[in-house]
Every structure is written in structure tokens, then in C-alpha cells.
Design a protein around this motif. Sequence first.
Motif, short mmCIF file in Angstrom:
data_model
loop_
_atom_site.label_atom_id
_atom_site.label_comp_id
_atom_site.label_asym_id
_atom_site.label_seq_id
_atom_site.Cartn_x
_atom_site.Cartn_y
_atom_site.Cartn_z
N ILE A 26 49.51 76.57 7.85
CA ILE A 26 49.36 75.12 7.97
C ILE A 26 50.59 74.52 8.67
CG2 ILE A 26 49.22 72.95 6.66
CD1 ILE A 26 47.60 74.59 4.54
N PHE A 27 51.76 74.95 8.25
CA PHE A 27 53.01 74.47 8.86
C PHE A 27 53.06 74.86 10.33
CE2 PHE A 27 57.51 74.30 9.79
CZ PHE A 27 57.98 73.25 9.02
N ASP A 28 52.72 76.13 10.61
CA ASP A 28 52.73 76.63 11.98
C ASP A 28 51.76 75.82 12.85
OD1 ASP A 28 53.04 78.13 14.31
OD2 ASP A 28 52.00 79.87 13.54
N HIS A 29 50.59 75.55 12.33
CA HIS A 29 49.60 74.78 13.08
C HIS A 29 50.09 73.34 13.34
CE1 HIS A 29 45.69 73.59 14.60
NE2 HIS A 29 45.73 72.55 13.80
N ARG A 30 50.75 72.75 12.37
CA ARG A 30 51.22 71.37 12.50
C ARG A 30 52.40 71.24 13.47
NH1 ARG A 30 52.20 69.33 7.06
NH2 ARG A 30 49.99 68.84 7.14
N TYR A 31 53.34 72.20 13.40
CA TYR A 31 54.58 72.07 14.17
C TYR A 31 54.79 73.12 15.26
CZ TYR A 31 55.85 69.03 10.26
OH TYR A 31 55.87 68.05 9.31
N ALA A 32 53.94 74.15 15.32
CA ALA A 32 54.11 75.27 16.25
C ALA A 32 55.47 75.93 16.02
CB ALA A 32 53.93 74.83 17.70
N VAL A 33 55.75 76.21 14.76
CA VAL A 33 56.99 76.87 14.35
C VAL A 33 56.61 78.07 13.48
CG1 VAL A 33 59.09 76.62 12.95
CG2 VAL A 33 58.38 74.77 14.47
N ASP A 34 57.03 79.26 13.92
CA ASP A 34 56.74 80.49 13.18
C ASP A 34 57.74 80.75 12.06
OD1 ASP A 34 54.52 81.23 14.81
OD2 ASP A 34 55.90 82.00 16.32
N PHE A 35 59.01 80.40 12.31
CA PHE A 35 60.08 80.64 11.33
C PHE A 35 61.04 79.46 11.30
CE2 PHE A 35 58.61 84.80 12.51
CZ PHE A 35 58.69 85.55 11.34
N ASN A 36 61.48 79.12 10.10
CA ASN A 36 62.60 78.21 9.94
C ASN A 36 63.84 79.08 9.83
OD1 ASN A 36 61.41 75.56 9.83
ND2 ASN A 36 60.54 76.14 7.86
N VAL A 37 64.90 78.68 10.50
CA VAL A 37 66.14 79.44 10.50
C VAL A 37 67.18 78.65 9.72
CG1 VAL A 37 67.89 80.57 11.92
CG2 VAL A 37 65.54 80.38 12.77
N LEU A 38 67.77 79.33 8.73
CA LEU A 38 68.73 78.68 7.85
C LEU A 38 70.08 79.40 7.86
CD1 LEU A 38 65.75 78.81 6.16
CD2 LEU A 38 66.97 77.01 5.01
N ARG A 39 71.11 78.62 7.70
CA ARG A 39 72.46 79.15 7.51
C ARG A 39 73.03 78.49 6.27
NH1 ARG A 39 77.96 78.41 10.82
NH2 ARG A 39 79.04 80.19 9.93
N ASN A 40 73.41 79.30 5.30
CA ASN A 40 73.90 78.77 4.02
C ASN A 40 72.91 77.78 3.43
OD1 ASN A 40 76.29 80.29 4.31
ND2 ASN A 40 77.22 78.66 5.52
N CYS A 45 67.40 75.43 12.83
CA CYS A 45 66.42 75.34 13.91
C CYS A 45 65.12 75.98 13.46
CB CYS A 45 66.92 76.02 15.19
SG CYS A 45 67.13 77.81 15.09
N GLY A 46 64.10 75.76 14.25
CA GLY A 46 62.84 76.47 14.09
C GLY A 46 62.69 77.40 15.27
N ILE A 47 61.94 78.47 15.09
CA ILE A 47 61.66 79.34 16.22
C ILE A 47 60.18 79.64 16.31
CG2 ILE A 47 63.94 80.41 16.35
CD1 ILE A 47 62.81 82.86 15.00
N GLN A 48 59.77 79.85 17.53
CA GLN A 48 58.40 80.23 17.83
C GLN A 48 58.46 81.50 18.66
OE1 GLN A 48 56.04 77.61 20.38
NE2 GLN A 48 54.37 77.87 18.93
N VAL A 49 57.79 82.55 18.19
CA VAL A 49 57.80 83.84 18.88
C VAL A 49 56.54 83.94 19.74
CG1 VAL A 49 57.83 86.34 18.55
CG2 VAL A 49 59.06 84.86 16.94
N LYS A 50 56.76 84.24 21.03
CA LYS A 50 55.65 84.29 21.98
C LYS A 50 55.72 85.56 22.84
CE LYS A 50 53.53 80.47 21.15
NZ LYS A 50 52.20 80.59 20.55
#
Length: 110
Positions: A26-40, A45-50
Motif C-alpha cells: 500500500i505504501f509502495d503504491h501510494r509513494y513509489a518507495v520500496d524502502f525507507n532508509v534510516l540512520r539512528n 530518504c526513501g529508495i526505489q529499486v528499478k
Amino acid sequence: MLREKNTIKSLIDKFPNLEFKKTDGIFDHRYAVDFNVLRNSRLICGIQVKPKSYLYNMSYVLKAKSANKAKNKKYQKEYGVNVIDIISSQSGEIYNKECLKAINAAIDLV
């Protein structure tokens, strides 16, 4: 799925201090983001793998890029961070090395 899994392995090797959290459908469909990237535990950022074909200038790819760009803008507005496209092979080889610089830039902002 294999492309994503292997690409994330490559990213973890390059950025062991980051956490890559898979988004749900659902999140991916809404934002076109495959992964949320976190530090601490902080979103950087978000990333999309293509696949490499995402670089082609074919009408169906251009249409998908346009739709994804609109979804990514919504993500940027709501979460305050950028979405980075990562073009990779099934084995996780990253073709667009500039995405690594973009991740480093996102780290520097935290």
C-alpha cells in the motif's frame, strides 16, 4: 523481489550504519518507495529499486516515471526527505553510481 533483495545487500555492504526497511504494498503504491532508509532510527530518504530498462525512453517507461515522480513528490512533502532511484541488476549490481552520492548527501543532512 530478487533484484531488491540483492540490491539491499549491496547497499548494506556500502552503508552498514543504515537501516533499510521494506515498505508494504500500500505504501509502495501510494509513494513509489520500496524502502525507507534510516540512520539512528531517523528517516533520511526513501529508495526505489528499478531494472536497467527504467532508463529507456520508451513511452510506457516515461509514463511510469511520470507517475512515480508525482508519488515521490507526495512522499517528499509528507516525510521531508527525498526519494532516490536505484537502477540495478538481478544480482544487485548498482548501475547508477550517482545514487550512492545521493545517499551520502542524505546522511550528511542528519
